[in-house]
Motif scaffolding. Structure first.
Motif, short mmCIF file in Angstrom:
data_model
loop_
_atom_site.label_atom_id
_atom_site.label_comp_id
_atom_site.label_asym_id
_atom_site.label_seq_id
_atom_site.Cartn_x
_atom_site.Cartn_y
_atom_site.Cartn_z
N ASN A 1 0.85 -1.20 0.00
CA ASN A 1 0.00 0.00 0.00
C ASN A 1 0.88 1.24 0.00
OD1 ASN A 1 0.83 0.38 2.67
ND2 ASN A 1 -0.93 -0.71 3.48
N ARG A 2 0.23 2.41 -0.03
CA ARG A 2 0.98 3.67 -0.10
C ARG A 2 1.90 3.86 1.09
NH1 ARG A 2 -3.60 7.36 -2.41
NH2 ARG A 2 -4.43 7.09 -0.34
N ASP A 3 1.54 3.32 2.26
CA ASP A 3 2.37 3.47 3.46
C ASP A 3 3.72 2.76 3.30
OD1 ASP A 3 0.32 4.91 4.64
OD2 ASP A 3 -0.55 3.14 5.60
N SER A 4 3.84 1.90 2.33
CA SER A 4 5.10 1.18 2.09
C SER A 4 6.13 2.04 1.37
CB SER A 4 4.84 -0.07 1.24
OG SER A 4 3.90 -0.90 1.86
N ARG B 1 8.76 4.85 0.69
CA ARG B 1 9.73 5.59 1.50
C ARG B 1 10.64 6.40 0.58
NH1 ARG B 1 6.71 4.40 4.99
NH2 ARG B 1 6.93 2.77 6.54
#
Length: 114
Positions: A79-82, A84
């Motif tokens: 997901n987008r939280d992955s 960095r």
């Protein structure tokens, strides 16, 4: 007889021209870029490109929406939280980009090199 050959030649040339235009639009709708994420701002990532898209274009914003498929190179869904900063990514762009500096393009698929 001469007019018939000229007419046939014109038809053949116009048919070839239409096919070239269709090929161009197909290639643009599946354009792929790669680079390094340098900044993340909500639903957009700033991507430093490995190769220029256009002359002197070294960075673009990539809009990552809920419809964007995100995965790593082992085909694991993410997901987008992955995402960095400093991640190496490959992005398949949608067919629209905004005219801004830097441009904002929309991602269909995003592959993280982790």
């Amino acid at each position: 007889m001469k007019k018939t050959w000229v007419f046939i030649l014109i038809l053949l040339l116009s048919g070839c021209q239409e096919q070239e235009e269709n090929t161009e639009s197909l290639e643009q709708s599946t354009y792929e870029v790669s680079g390094t994420i340098t900044d993340i701002n909500q639903d957009k990532i700033l991507l430093e490109l490995s190769q220029e898209l256009q002359e002197n274009e070294t960075i673009i914003w990539v809009n990552v929406s809920d419809e964007t498929s995100i995965q790593n190179l082992q085909d694991t869904k993410l997901n987008r939280d992955s995402l960095r900063a400093q991640d190496e990514v490959r992005v398949i762009l949608g067919d629209t980009c905004t005219d801004s500096i830097p441009r904002i393009c929309y991602a269909k698929e995003l592959f993280i090199n982790k």
